[in-house]
Write an enzyme that holds these catalytic residues in place. Structure first.
Site, mmCIF file in Angstrom:
data_model
loop_
_atom_site.group_PDB
_atom_site.id
_atom_site.type_symbol
_atom_site.label_atom_id
_atom_site.label_comp_id
_atom_site.label_asym_id
_atom_site.label_seq_id
_atom_site.Cartn_x
_atom_site.Cartn_y
_atom_site.Cartn_z
ATOM 1 N N LYS A 1 1.142 -35.614 18.674
ATOM 2 C CA LYS A 1 0.273 -36.757 18.387
ATOM 3 C C LYS A 1 -0.925 -36.745 19.332
ATOM 4 O O LYS A 1 -1.081 -37.615 20.192
ATOM 5 C CB LYS A 1 1.075 -38.058 18.511
ATOM 6 C CG LYS A 1 2.214 -38.130 17.501
ATOM 7 C CD LYS A 1 3.062 -39.378 17.660
ATOM 8 C CE LYS A 1 4.211 -39.361 16.637
ATOM 9 N NZ LYS A 1 5.113 -40.506 16.791
ATOM 10 N N LYS B 1 12.939 -32.212 10.832
ATOM 11 C CA LYS B 1 12.888 -33.669 10.811
ATOM 12 C C LYS B 1 13.574 -34.208 9.552
ATOM 13 O O LYS B 1 14.077 -33.434 8.725
ATOM 14 C CB LYS B 1 11.440 -34.136 10.896
ATOM 15 C CG LYS B 1 10.734 -33.559 12.127
ATOM 16 C CD LYS B 1 9.357 -34.126 12.329
ATOM 17 C CE LYS B 1 9.409 -35.512 12.942
ATOM 18 N NZ LYS B 1 8.070 -36.010 13.291
ATOM 19 N N ARG C 1 -22.510 -37.901 31.259
ATOM 20 C CA ARG C 1 -21.602 -38.604 30.343
ATOM 21 C C ARG C 1 -20.592 -37.645 29.708
ATOM 22 O O ARG C 1 -19.404 -37.954 29.578
ATOM 23 C CB ARG C 1 -22.422 -39.336 29.271
ATOM 24 C CG ARG C 1 -21.695 -40.025 28.154
ATOM 25 C CD ARG C 1 -20.527 -40.924 28.526
ATOM 26 N NE ARG C 1 -20.703 -41.751 29.695
ATOM 27 C CZ ARG C 1 -19.707 -42.104 30.509
ATOM 28 N NH1 ARG C 1 -18.472 -41.687 30.285
ATOM 29 N NH2 ARG C 1 -19.938 -42.840 31.566
ATOM 30 N N GLU D 1 16.045 -32.867 14.688
ATOM 31 C CA GLU D 1 16.074 -34.300 14.909
ATOM 32 C C GLU D 1 17.342 -34.862 14.292
ATOM 33 O O GLU D 1 17.669 -34.531 13.148
ATOM 34 C CB GLU D 1 14.845 -34.924 14.250
ATOM 35 C CG GLU D 1 14.751 -36.427 14.382
ATOM 36 C CD GLU D 1 13.542 -36.971 13.634
ATOM 37 O OE1 GLU D 1 12.417 -36.501 13.877
ATOM 38 O OE2 GLU D 1 13.734 -37.855 12.776
ATOM 39 N N ASP E 1 16.649 -39.373 17.946
ATOM 40 C CA ASP E 1 15.584 -40.304 17.631
ATOM 41 C C ASP E 1 16.092 -41.731 17.497
ATOM 42 O O ASP E 1 16.999 -42.006 16.704
ATOM 43 C CB ASP E 1 14.908 -39.877 16.315
ATOM 44 C CG ASP E 1 13.587 -40.582 16.113
ATOM 45 O OD1 ASP E 1 12.847 -40.743 17.112
ATOM 46 O OD2 ASP E 1 13.290 -40.956 14.972
#
Lengths: 283, 283, 283, 283, 283, 283
Positions: free
Chosen positions: F138, F170, F103, F200, F221
């Site tokens: 992410k 960002k 597993r 960005e 973006d």
């Protein structure tokens, strides 16, 4: 010179952590991109300066932990004196692995051989006077066991390894106890029968107080060579005598001539320059 | 000078491990035996030489991790230039804890301030010529993040942090690829778009080859100052230029005068001597 | 009795690991299912038998690590003699946390107080004869620092903490060296000046050999009380004398009457039964 | 007896940590100083008393982790009954490694065989009555998996391994819920379908309440043998019955005669004395 | 829905490791360079889609571990159903810390809420039929405790947590034993009394064999809804029944209509998409 | 496709932790109870769906770490496209070990191959347009290195690995700096010469501001395909262009047709479903 290697179970976690520190999250981008995976070769660890060797076990382990199929042969023992150009170890196998582990291996080898070389430099400077050169706890965080091993490889002797394997009464302890004798007595009463007690004394008047209380060793801090000679004579073998306080290769012979049993040199582990070492690769 | 502290979550495991290395299995025998548990006092971290400060966060953390009831005040920022005698931080609380954490704290502070001081020494030596001083990956195993932070505190600039955050094509890579251009091309094709590619060149003839292949930066290894000046002129801003090869405070100004963008100095992290620091205690 | 607590930085990883061992992957199913999350209460750690207390720091830490909002008050010091029913510490806060940490806390407290109680039992049995009771390295893997601390809490004295903080020459070492004197000499030459050398002797004829070579202490193994008395007399203060070999509370007084400095009792850490302790909860 | 070894990936971290605990920062000073590095020999792990063997895997692993060139042969399986003098395993190779790993190996072997022997003692005492002997969570911090394995090796059965693999409703849970039935119902509703629910009952009147709520097993705490027999009869197979409360080898047969399915004995893991084991060395 | 938070001592090492994974060796270059160190603000964790919330504890802990001076308020409980735009938690303090921990926090929150949302989706799809939705061991390495907690937050039920807390006899075990009955008997004889035994059956003929051997639960693998209904009827309450085999939200209602006790859905933990979550910052 | 395996020293701790997570405290109860210890067999890792393979190294390592006597042969390389039924690797040895590690091995293989397959799906969808597919940060906590390796195996390209190996300015950074140009300038001044700076931009008007300040790359973006095409034309090769904002296999071709250099797709690592893989066993 009898310098037994540290057990691998102690060294491996340190070397593996160093490899991971260098590999980061993506490994060796340069080598992975450029060097074919099936290219084999031979790397030779060499000294680029004269010196004493330490850390070769850790250096070789860096290669082996990166790629267990590499084959290593070690040519010199820990503590060996070598000249510039000396071949220290040979590692054969995948060139990618040789290049990826190179820097980690050299960082251990250069740093620890630097300490061994510095130690040997002071040992040699004081010659056959019977005085030993000792390290301190002024070591690089995380590397104490390896650095103190390197001191042994350089012909030096180890002071205590930490706060728990011997007592060293220093000025602040003396102040808290109200006198060096009382401080030594408290320590003697507190610790087990296999723990030695050393007391730092800053002036000759403290010596008898410390000895009467049962000190096994004295740390004579910032005594001049003349004061040291007087102190050694006064102690007369009742305790081990050790001199400390900014001792350098230049000043060591004079200090040693005082007849003290040991010189304590923090510089060995906190400021010794690296030994110049390299990996020579032939395809 | 903007030197942001490293996050505690990165520094704490290293400092805790250093404390455990010193405490061993029984803790501080000397202090436990001699100093009363309820004695309070104040310790001051001080510089004993002129220098640049780094590692003060780690030093203070050593006290706090040993005893969370200690209260610390920090008097200078990372990167500050101080003179001998300067007070760096004050820690108040149980004297036992002050004495037990002292050596671990000083080992971080002295080692890292030594690196910052060495860096500042070279930065100052080359003066306002616009050339930056960069470190290398020749760091002490386990301490790379802290040592590179100390370089920033000394006014230096960081080369890559490991094998995975930038490409550095060296002679063995060139040999494996059959030429510096091909090596750079392989790297450029392999890595992500946020990874820079630097190529080491050992002779001027390789420069155009590397640039044509898209190198972002060149490492001009063991070029004389005159060769460097010619190379910088030839590059003409097409790439960042960095000089390497046993650069010392003495030789740095001449090298910088060549107009290269950076000097790469391994000595900052592998051989800088410790800065003399101490803990002064008053009850 | 002066028993200084171990630094939390040494104890916390052991207690946290013990909590995780008990919590597994899903935590305390029973308590989470049954006890309301906002129910508060007070738990009291109590002794159910007479004994000596050790491990209370670790026990309290188990509660605090599970839930930092719990408030603990400790009522007795390490090393205190208590009677059945004695209240040792009080912890207030969420009942869920009290119940979840209970078993981990009690496992530390019972085990370590069992060792302290066993130690005190032998110390008391031999009374005021001046002989100290020492532990061995026959400890439970992972708990040596805590168990040796518990021996101190019971009034005992610590033998060495590991293979690296003192020399103990045993029969196999003697065999390898060709004699106890040669073994001691090799050890003395090898180790630093703060390391004591103890030699195990199995028969009286070895005593002078060991002493002449510079042994600091003798381990008189499996000597009868009469042989011990003769040996102690023969040594005449030239070294510390320690008796070993299946010493129990019943036999200890007779052994101590021989005048040896220490009795070495492995049973303290490898076979002492737990002290009966419990957590009493009132809502 | 079918006692499957624990996977090495579970045991190795515990054994490596134990070795490091004994080696400290400098390794085995005594052996390194005295025993030549090239001396080979054979060590035999032997029992010095009659008993049941457990922990032999961990003991052998201590030798292998210290020196991977040692060759080990194991002569008995976990769970074997042996008599004093029985040879358990043979390890051949460097004498230094044999001596350095000896104490760590023996600490595992003696401790775990002590538990297996104690378990077998109670199992044998109650003979063929069909009652099983179970352990508790009163284990030594850090060693639960190994100690519970030793219980199996002694012929015992394992109670739950932690707070998360089964529900055990105890008096404080009953108090919080307002009754044993309500407590069991809450647990049953909360946990997954593969989790059993056991309820502690302190008096017979609680039995039906617990069973009606769906308890899979009852822990009959501090019932007299007569009360137990009545309870077992009353339960009539509707749940597993387990007796607890200071059960010793002396009282176990009478308790077992009540017909309960299991006896729960905390003493197996918190107070069983070590089994006397040793390493015999022949050069 | 009663979803008790996991103890912080279990969650903290996972969150700290995730922070270190993102911080690397130099921390947040972007934020350190651009955002002033003394700028304060407030961040709000918000849902950008409808869903069920899990992992909020871990997300908040990411902020707190990065900077213990941040103040967090949590607005919803684990297991809450929220709509797009819902405010989940507010964190106030240094903007640098908010931005640096943001991604780590969101990765936990989005991943675990995605699992909770997927679970709730199936639970809702099968409505009030009394069938529970269970997870499997098909979890992301390192996150099993958190992911199974998220399943509970979504209204699901946990299958076993690992190989050691319940028996699940699968086809290869049946083959090795020569039949499902024999396999169940071996398991029943081997494990402790608090371990349940579930047997996978691939065809109806195996059911009685498994039940006669004492299986507590059956895993009916790849049965059609009609076969399941027949099997449930045949079992008649003698064991828990669980259906498995590529069950999706679309097929779940039909499967549940068969009357099985549980549906086992690996998809919950191995393939559920993330829930869209974000950190809204206002200065 | 050149996908170099990650060094084992990086992967082994993750796989060992995953095994321990599944083994818990008692190991594989089912297999230990049922399968004879001396039964040998052969397991084959197979794909049950078409896909791209990643994580096979980790899967094989799970078997090897559980039982070093297992022999593994790997049949396909990382990054290979396979069809349902394809044999990926064969492991021979003790059946117990095969079943116990199964597993854990499959969890790595399925998860990472799922990411590789998802990546390849988008790469294939956009075909030969010259646009690369990049991942994000992410990722699943603890698995970033492995997941980003899987993206490479699927033909994708890696965005930065953490907060420390590249700058990504960002919206919140822009707000703190008062403009994207100022933010880029601060970053450029702060970081080392081998760190790229990406900004960005949320609207076309920011592009020149970012480029003038020296941005190496732009993250466009939530631009529409038409806006993207205009932006790419406007940038005109002065920087790398990357499009982001909920890009799926369906929308990717249109986005790529805009001529951007890269598409950034968080879905690859946060929401890709597992690839169906299995272990087929033949005795």
């Amino acid at each position: 010179m009898n310098v037994v290697p540290l057990p691998r179970v102690l060294v491996e976690p340190i070397v593996a952590a160093a490899l991971r520190e260098d590999l980061g999250r993506a490994g060796d981008l340069t080598t992975d991109a450029i060097v074919p995976g099936d290219l084999s070769g031979r790397g030779t660890l060499v000294a680029r300066s004269d010196g004493r060797i330490a850390g070769l076990d850790a250096a070789v382990l860096a290669f082996e932990l990166l790629d267990s199929s590499l084959l290593a042969r070690v040519h010199v023992e820990a503590g060996s004196a070598v000249v510039a150009g000396a071949r220290l170890a040979t590692i054969e196998g995948r060139v990618r692995a040789l290049l990826t582990a190179e820097r980690t291996a050299l960082n251990f080898l250069g740093h620890l051989s630097g300490i061994a070389t510095a130690t040997a430099g002071i040992v040699d400077a004081i010659g056959g006077q019977g005085t030993r050169v000792a390290d301190t706890r002024k070591t690089t965080p995380g590397l104490r066991a390896l650095e103190k091993h390197a001191v042994r490889a350089g012909g030096g002797s180890n002071h205590r390894f930490g706060l728990d394997d011997a007592v060293l009464v220093k000025d602040n302890h003396v102040a808290a106890a109200g006198g060096v004798g009382e401080a030594v007595r408290r320590a003697r009463a507190y610790v087990g029968h296999l723990v030695k007690v050393q007391a730092e004394v800053d002036e000759p008047s403290q010596i008898d107080d410390a000895l009467d209380a049962g000190a096994d060793a004295l740390l004579l801090d910032n005594f001049s060579p003349d004061q040291l000679a007087l102190a050694v004579k006064h102690v007369g073998g009742r305790a081990i005598t050790e001199a400390s306080g900014t001792i350098t290769p230049a000043t060591a012979p004079a200090v040693a001539a005082s007849g003290v049993d040991l010189l304590s040199v923090g510089w060995l582990t906190h400021s010794a320059p690296t030994l110049d070492v390299a990996l020579d690769l032939d395809g």
